[in-house]
Design a protein around this motif. Structure first.
Motif, PDB file in Angstrom:
ATOM      1  N   VAL A 130     134.517  -7.234  -8.209  1.00  0.00           N
ATOM      2  CA  VAL A 130     134.277  -6.047  -9.026  1.00  0.00           C
ATOM      3  C   VAL A 130     135.061  -4.875  -8.464  1.00  0.00           C
ATOM      4  CG1 VAL A 130     132.517  -4.284  -9.567  1.00  0.00           C
ATOM      5  CG2 VAL A 130     132.019  -6.708  -9.918  1.00  0.00           C
ATOM      6  N   THR A 131     135.632  -4.071  -9.357  1.00  0.00           N
ATOM      7  CA  THR A 131     136.305  -2.840  -8.972  1.00  0.00           C
ATOM      8  C   THR A 131     135.637  -1.667  -9.666  1.00  0.00           C
ATOM      9  OG1 THR A 131     138.439  -3.914  -8.590  1.00  0.00           O
ATOM     10  CG2 THR A 131     138.481  -1.563  -9.057  1.00  0.00           C
ATOM     11  N   ILE A 132     135.326  -0.636  -8.865  1.00  0.00           N
ATOM     12  CA  ILE A 132     134.739   0.602  -9.381  1.00  0.00           C
ATOM     13  C   ILE A 132     135.613   1.749  -8.914  1.00  0.00           C
ATOM     14  CG2 ILE A 132     132.698   2.070  -9.482  1.00  0.00           C
ATOM     15  CD1 ILE A 132     131.058  -0.402  -8.631  1.00  0.00           C
ATOM     16  N   SER A 133     136.250   2.436  -9.840  1.00  0.00           N
ATOM     17  CA  SER A 133     137.131   3.554  -9.507  1.00  0.00           C
ATOM     18  C   SER A 133     136.357   4.864  -9.523  1.00  0.00           C
ATOM     19  CB  SER A 133     138.299   3.619 -10.496  1.00  0.00           C
ATOM     20  OG  SER A 133     139.056   2.426 -10.459  1.00  0.00           O
ATOM     21  N   GLY A 134     136.960   5.915  -8.946  1.00  0.00           N
ATOM     22  CA  GLY A 134     136.289   7.209  -8.895  1.00  0.00           C
ATOM     23  C   GLY A 134     134.900   7.076  -8.309  1.00  0.00           C
ATOM     24  N   ALA A 135     134.806   6.368  -7.173  1.00  0.00           N
ATOM     25  CA  ALA A 135     133.505   5.940  -6.650  1.00  0.00           C
ATOM     26  C   ALA A 135     132.986   6.826  -5.525  1.00  0.00           C
ATOM     27  CB  ALA A 135     133.612   4.490  -6.172  1.00  0.00           C
ATOM     28  N   ASP A 136     133.362   8.096  -5.515  1.00  0.00           N
ATOM     29  CA  ASP A 136     132.898   8.991  -4.451  1.00  0.00           C
ATOM     30  C   ASP A 136     131.371   9.043  -4.374  1.00  0.00           C
ATOM     31  OD1 ASP A 136     135.581   9.406  -4.360  1.00  0.00           O
ATOM     32  OD2 ASP A 136     135.525  11.572  -4.626  1.00  0.00           O
ATOM     33  N   HIS A 137     130.705   8.945  -5.523  1.00  0.00           N
ATOM     34  CA  HIS A 137     129.243   9.036  -5.560  1.00  0.00           C
ATOM     35  C   HIS A 137     128.562   7.821  -4.942  1.00  0.00           C
ATOM     36  CE1 HIS A 137     130.464   6.709  -9.040  1.00  0.00           C
ATOM     37  NE2 HIS A 137     129.229   6.299  -9.215  1.00  0.00           N
ATOM     38  N   LEU A 138     129.343   6.772  -4.627  1.00  0.00           N
ATOM     39  CA  LEU A 138     128.764   5.561  -4.057  1.00  0.00           C
ATOM     40  C   LEU A 138     129.016   5.423  -2.560  1.00  0.00           C
ATOM     41  CD1 LEU A 138     129.796   3.030  -6.858  1.00  0.00           C
ATOM     42  CD2 LEU A 138     127.576   4.172  -6.572  1.00  0.00           C
ATOM     43  N   LEU A 139     129.773   6.332  -1.978  1.00  0.00           N
ATOM     44  CA  LEU A 139     130.192   6.168  -0.588  1.00  0.00           C
ATOM     45  C   LEU A 139     129.022   6.194   0.390  1.00  0.00           C
ATOM     46  CD1 LEU A 139     133.475   8.283  -0.477  1.00  0.00           C
ATOM     47  CD2 LEU A 139     133.215   5.801  -0.680  1.00  0.00           C
ATOM     48  N   ASP A 140     127.990   6.966   0.082  1.00  0.00           N
ATOM     49  CA  ASP A 140     126.855   7.074   1.007  1.00  0.00           C
ATOM     50  C   ASP A 140     125.751   6.061   0.712  1.00  0.00           C
ATOM     51  OD1 ASP A 140     128.058   9.188   2.339  1.00  0.00           O
ATOM     52  OD2 ASP A 140     127.191  10.692   0.999  1.00  0.00           O
ATOM     53  N   GLU A 141     125.914   5.271  -0.315  1.00  0.00           N
ATOM     54  CA  GLU A 141     124.895   4.279  -0.647  1.00  0.00           C
ATOM     55  C   GLU A 141     125.013   3.082   0.285  1.00  0.00           C
ATOM     56  OE1 GLU A 141     123.184   1.751  -4.480  1.00  0.00           O
ATOM     57  OE2 GLU A 141     124.423   3.548  -4.752  1.00  0.00           O
ATOM     58  N   GLY A 142     123.882   2.543   0.694  1.00  0.00           N
ATOM     59  CA  GLY A 142     123.873   1.382   1.583  1.00  0.00           C
ATOM     60  C   GLY A 142     124.614   0.207   0.966  1.00  0.00           C
ATOM     61  N   ARG A 143     125.334  -0.541   1.792  1.00  0.00           N
ATOM     62  CA  ARG A 143     126.179  -1.607   1.286  1.00  0.00           C
ATOM     63  C   ARG A 143     125.351  -2.703   0.618  1.00  0.00           C
ATOM     64  NH1 ARG A 143     128.467  -4.370   4.883  1.00  0.00           N
ATOM     65  NH2 ARG A 143     130.455  -4.870   3.890  1.00  0.00           N
ATOM     66  N   GLU A 144     124.233  -3.088   1.220  1.00  0.00           N
ATOM     67  CA  GLU A 144     123.440  -4.168   0.626  1.00  0.00           C
ATOM     68  C   GLU A 144     122.783  -3.713  -0.673  1.00  0.00           C
ATOM     69  OE1 GLU A 144     119.893  -7.372   1.716  1.00  0.00           O
ATOM     70  OE2 GLU A 144     120.928  -6.255   3.315  1.00  0.00           O
ATOM     71  N   ASP A 145     122.271  -2.491  -0.703  1.00  0.00           N
ATOM     72  CA  ASP A 145     121.689  -1.984  -1.948  1.00  0.00           C
ATOM     73  C   ASP A 145     122.727  -1.950  -3.056  1.00  0.00           C
ATOM     74  OD1 ASP A 145     119.246  -1.661  -0.752  1.00  0.00           O
ATOM     75  OD2 ASP A 145     119.522   0.480  -0.325  1.00  0.00           O
ATOM     76  N   LEU A 146     123.941  -1.535  -2.697  1.00  0.00           N
ATOM     77  CA  LEU A 146     125.022  -1.485  -3.679  1.00  0.00           C
ATOM     78  C   LEU A 146     125.370  -2.886  -4.164  1.00  0.00           C
ATOM     79  CD1 LEU A 146     126.970   0.352  -5.153  1.00  0.00           C
ATOM     80  CD2 LEU A 146     128.494   0.263  -3.171  1.00  0.00           C
ATOM     81  N   ALA A 147     125.421  -3.839  -3.241  1.00  0.00           N
ATOM     82  CA  ALA A 147     125.717  -5.224  -3.612  1.00  0.00           C
ATOM     83  C   ALA A 147     124.653  -5.766  -4.572  1.00  0.00           C
ATOM     84  CB  ALA A 147     125.802  -6.099  -2.365  1.00  0.00           C
ATOM     85  N   ARG A 148     123.390  -5.458  -4.314  1.00  0.00           N
ATOM     86  CA  ARG A 148     122.318  -5.939  -5.186  1.00  0.00           C
ATOM     87  C   ARG A 148     122.436  -5.346  -6.586  1.00  0.00           C
ATOM     88  NH1 ARG A 148     118.509  -8.806  -2.654  1.00  0.00           N
ATOM     89  NH2 ARG A 148     118.402  -8.676  -0.356  1.00  0.00           N
ATOM     90  N   ARG A 149     122.728  -4.061  -6.681  1.00  0.00           N
ATOM     91  CA  ARG A 149     122.858  -3.421  -7.991  1.00  0.00           C
ATOM     92  C   ARG A 149     124.005  -4.035  -8.801  1.00  0.00           C
ATOM     93  NH1 ARG A 149     123.570   2.777  -7.327  1.00  0.00           N
ATOM     94  NH2 ARG A 149     123.612   2.604  -9.614  1.00  0.00           N
ATOM     95  N   ILE A 150     125.114  -4.274  -8.111  1.00  0.00           N
ATOM     96  CA  ILE A 150     126.266  -4.852  -8.811  1.00  0.00           C
ATOM     97  C   ILE A 150     125.986  -6.290  -9.218  1.00  0.00           C
ATOM     98  CG2 ILE A 150     128.692  -5.512  -8.560  1.00  0.00           C
ATOM     99  CD1 ILE A 150     128.999  -3.115  -6.644  1.00  0.00           C
ATOM    100  N   TRP A 151     125.349  -7.054  -8.323  1.00  0.00           N
ATOM    101  CA  TRP A 151     125.106  -8.460  -8.631  1.00  0.00           C
ATOM    102  C   TRP A 151     124.158  -8.613  -9.809  1.00  0.00           C
ATOM    103  CZ3 TRP A 151     127.245 -12.820  -8.572  1.00  0.00           C
ATOM    104  CH2 TRP A 151     126.510 -13.964  -8.890  1.00  0.00           C
ATOM    105  N   VAL A 152     123.182  -7.736  -9.952  1.00  0.00           N
ATOM    106  CA  VAL A 152     122.271  -7.796 -11.100  1.00  0.00           C
ATOM    107  C   VAL A 152     123.066  -7.721 -12.397  1.00  0.00           C
ATOM    108  CG1 VAL A 152     120.506  -6.496 -12.362  1.00  0.00           C
ATOM    109  CG2 VAL A 152     120.209  -6.960  -9.928  1.00  0.00           C
ATOM    110  N   GLU A 153     124.089  -6.862 -12.439  1.00  0.00           N
ATOM    111  CA  GLU A 153     124.906  -6.747 -13.643  1.00  0.00           C
ATOM    112  C   GLU A 153     125.741  -7.999 -13.866  1.00  0.00           C
ATOM    113  OE1 GLU A 153     125.402  -1.898 -13.839  1.00  0.00           O
ATOM    114  OE2 GLU A 153     127.141  -3.130 -13.309  1.00  0.00           O
ATOM    115  N   ILE A 154     126.322  -8.528 -12.791  1.00  0.00           N
ATOM    116  CA  ILE A 154     127.114  -9.758 -12.925  1.00  0.00           C
ATOM    117  C   ILE A 154     126.237 -10.904 -13.416  1.00  0.00           C
ATOM    118  CG2 ILE A 154     128.465 -11.483 -11.659  1.00  0.00           C
ATOM    119  CD1 ILE A 154     129.357  -9.263  -9.773  1.00  0.00           C
ATOM    120  N   ALA A 155     125.051 -11.032 -12.838  1.00  0.00           N
ATOM    121  CA  ALA A 155     124.142 -12.105 -13.228  1.00  0.00           C
ATOM    122  C   ALA A 155     123.762 -11.989 -14.698  1.00  0.00           C
ATOM    123  CB  ALA A 155     122.888 -12.065 -12.345  1.00  0.00           C
ATOM    124  N   GLU A 156     123.496 -10.768 -15.151  1.00  0.00           N
ATOM    125  CA  GLU A 156     123.127 -10.580 -16.553  1.00  0.00           C
ATOM    126  C   GLU A 156     124.277 -10.909 -17.485  1.00  0.00           C
ATOM    127  OE1 GLU A 156     121.372  -7.021 -19.451  1.00  0.00           O
ATOM    128  OE2 GLU A 156     121.347  -6.810 -17.265  1.00  0.00           O
TER     129      GLU A 156
END
Length: 241
Positions: A130-156
């Motif tokens: 997955v590629t997310i551009s203009g992602a400054d708002h995600l830089l401080d988010e925990g890596r595992e939490d971010l991975a879980r959020r993205i994977w939920v979308e991929i799974a769906e």
């Protein structure tokens, strides 16, 4: 702007090294070029209208009278070496996520997602990316939490279980310069005030955004500039990945 028929996405299924880097290295070596790694450029020795020496971490390299230098560096490094060089000053981040799951048969190789956290989903033979551009708002988010959020979308999107598989998150803080009129006005041409030195990089004035296509065009522009000035002997190329 020219419509869908003018857009032909090409996907580096086996990776960018296989598609671009390895063929370029083989071509250079076949032409007698020597590729050196682990040599950081610390300073340039500036002479009367030309570059006279490249000061690397291991040893200096003298630039001969028939040599030319292509400086292919990030803008913040290039401006340290060449003060006064115009360059973009504002940057945007990109987040990439990779999941070690073989996509189901029939999954589209590239999928644009509207209204989700995911922007571009790539279904490679052995993984989802997955590629997310203009992602400054995600830089401080925990890596595992971010991975879980993205994977939920991929799974769906692919009818898969929501249990998080093996993953990797890559955050590149200064992936591109900001695509604004102010930053576009700071992009320099390839020529410098030194006759044997030209610039290359997607941040130079290419007519394209901060993309692989822009980087390739900048290299072509740099080579053409050297030929126009007659500096077409041996070229010392300095760049960082």
């Amino acid at each position: 702007g020219a419509g869908g028929r003018a857009c032909r996405p090409l996907i580096a299924v086996e990776g960018l090294s296989t598609a671009f880097v390895d063929p370029a290295l083989r071509y250079l070596e076949s032409r007698g070029a020597e590729i050196r790694y682990g040599r950081r450029l610390r300073a340039l020795t500036l002479g009367q209208g030309r570059i006279e020496r490249l000061d690397f971490t291991d040893e200096p390299t003298v630039v001969g009278p028939d040599d030319a230098v292509v400086l292919a560096l990030p803008p913040w490094v290039a401006t340290d070496l060449l003060p006064g060089t115009p360059a973009p000053q504002e940057f945007r981040s990109i987040v990439n996520a990779h999941f070690a799951v073989r996509p189901p048969e029939g999954a589209p190789l590239i999928l644009g997602v509207v209204g989700g956290l995911t922007e571009w989903l790539f279904a490679y033979p052995d993984r989802f990316s997955v590629t997310i551009s203009g992602a400054d708002h995600l830089l401080d988010e925990g890596r595992e939490d971010l991975a879980r959020r993205i994977w939920v979308e991929i799974a769906e999107l692919n009818g898969l279980a929501r249990e998080l598989p093996s993953w990797q998150i890559v955050k590149e803080k200064r992936a591109t310069f900001a695509a604004t009129p102010a930053e576009a006005a700071r992009r320099p041409g390839v020529a410098t005030r030194y006759r044997n030195l030209v610039l290359a990089g997607d941040w130079t004035e290419t007519g394209l955004p901060s993309t692989i296509e822009g980087a390739i065009r900048s290299g072509t522009n740099a080579a053409q500039a050297l030929f126009r000035t007659g500096m077409c002997g041996r070229a010392q190329a300095q760049g960082v990945a």
